[in-house]
Design an enzyme around this catalytic site. Structure first.
Site, short mmCIF file in Angstrom:
data_model
loop_
_atom_site.label_atom_id
_atom_site.label_comp_id
_atom_site.label_asym_id
_atom_site.label_seq_id
_atom_site.Cartn_x
_atom_site.Cartn_y
_atom_site.Cartn_z
N PRO A 4 0.66 -1.41 0.00
CA PRO A 4 -0.05 -0.49 -0.36
C PRO A 4 0.96 1.44 0.58
O PRO A 4 1.94 1.43 0.36
CB PRO A 4 -1.23 -0.38 1.18
CG PRO A 4 -0.34 -1.49 1.22
CD PRO A 4 0.75 -1.91 0.99
N GLU A 5 0.34 2.15 -0.74
CA GLU A 5 0.69 3.07 -1.06
C GLU A 5 0.63 4.21 0.04
O GLU A 5 0.17 4.33 0.76
CB GLU A 5 0.95 4.17 -1.84
CG GLU A 5 2.11 3.20 -3.03
CD GLU A 5 2.52 3.04 -4.73
OE1 GLU A 5 2.48 4.44 -5.11
OE2 GLU A 5 1.79 2.50 -5.56
N ASN B 254 5.56 2.02 -6.29
CA ASN B 254 6.08 2.09 -7.12
C ASN B 254 4.97 2.51 -8.88
O ASN B 254 4.89 3.11 -9.74
CB ASN B 254 6.05 0.38 -7.87
CG ASN B 254 7.31 -0.13 -8.69
OD1 ASN B 254 8.20 0.77 -9.19
ND2 ASN B 254 6.79 -1.40 -9.53
N ARG C 252 13.44 -2.21 -8.39
CA ARG C 252 12.29 -2.33 -8.19
C ARG C 252 11.92 -1.92 -9.99
O ARG C 252 12.43 -1.31 -10.63
CB ARG C 252 11.05 -1.03 -7.64
CG ARG C 252 11.31 -1.38 -6.41
CD ARG C 252 10.83 -2.69 -5.59
NE ARG C 252 9.17 -2.87 -6.27
CZ ARG C 252 7.91 -1.67 -5.11
NH1 ARG C 252 8.64 -1.61 -4.79
NH2 ARG C 252 6.98 -2.92 -5.84
N LYS D 89 4.02 5.67 4.62
CA LYS D 89 3.35 4.01 5.16
C LYS D 89 3.30 3.59 6.14
O LYS D 89 2.96 2.54 5.76
CB LYS D 89 4.21 3.18 4.07
CG LYS D 89 4.35 3.39 2.54
CD LYS D 89 5.12 2.41 1.55
CE LYS D 89 5.18 3.37 0.25
NZ LYS D 89 6.45 2.73 -1.04
#
Length: 265
Positions: A2-3, A165, A255, A52
């Site tokens: 989760p962002e 991401n 990533r 976060k």
């Protein structure tokens, strides 16, 4: 994972559900049992999001610190809750609702000093309270002082807290910016556009509880109804919505990043 929009959404939701209530806090799995006793039957004052991270503030000046990581997930129930499903690290039971937390990276009880230490390692959070101008200035100073790719810098939680991401890919595509560009090579006007777009994207994510980067006109549907990758322009897509050329992936900061070399090169 989760962002930042999601942690802020959860903080608002959980504050609305539980603030002012003496919660039963348990650990069906057992790993959180000792810490759970420190706050169980204490009044929860609020839930706070920073980047976060989630902090549940209790009346005895103790806090539950949660970082969901890649696998953390909440399940919501009415009260009393049903039998636990899977390895439930933490269960919060209030007057009308209950929450089960499975698989978080972090779930612990801390004090205010430790909370300040955690927050002190983070960069500005675009969604947190405080001066937007000051946050923008601090991020700009960190970016222009670095030779790292801008695609790595926006994912660095010590530079900007809460960006993940998906936001990263969508942000650079919207602006047509090459994510390999060194931070120090980014001009101020482009940074200003980057910051403005990022704040807008994250506020939209907070509003809907999910990342949505397309417009209703692009999607030909109300934003609230969009699910899956229909919500994005480039992330997880096969072809570019602008030039119809193939979307490619490159690895930046360990990533995978989706981008269009034709539009962003």
């Amino acid at each position: 994972m989760p962002e930042g929009h999601k942690t802020h959404f959860l903080a608002r939701q959980h504050t609305g559900w539980f603030a002012g209530q003496a919660l039963s806090v348990t650990s069906p799995q057992g790993r959180f049992r000792g810490d759970a006793r420190k706050v169980s039957r204490k009044v929860m004052e609020r839930c706070e999001a920073v980047g976060k991270h989630l902090f549940y503030h209790f009346e005895n000046d103790r806090l539950i610190h949660v970082h969901l990581g890649r696998y953390g997930k909440y399940r919501t129930h009415s009260s009393p809750p049903p039998a636990p499903v899977g390895l439930v690290r933490m269960r919060l039971v209030g007057e009308a609702r209950s929450l089960d937390l499975n698989g978080p990276t972090t779930c612990r009880v801390i004090d205010q000093h430790t909370r300040r230490e955690v927050i002190g390692k983070l960069g500005p959070d675009p969604l947190a309270e405080g001066s937007s101008a000051r946050k923008k200035r601090l991020v700009w100073e960190a970016v222009r002082a670095s030779r790292k790719p801008i695609g790595a810098l926006v994912l660095d939680q010590s530079v900007i807290a809460g960006v993940g991401n998906i936001f990263r890919a969508e942000l650079f595509f919207e602006l047509g910016v090459d994510p390999r560009l060194p931070g120090a090579a980014l001009d101020k006007a482009t940074f200003d556009s980057l910051w403005k777009s990022l704040v807008k994207m994250m506020r939209t994510g907070l509003k809907y509880g999910k990342i949505v980067t397309v417009t209703a006109k692009e999607a030909r549907a109300p934003l609230a109804t969009l699910e899956g990758r229909d919500r994005f322009r480039v992330y997880g897509k096969a072809s570019c919505p602008r030039c119809d050329r193939p979307i490619e992936t490159i690895e930046i900061a360990a990533r995978k990043l989706y981008w269009c070399p034709a539009c962003q090169g």
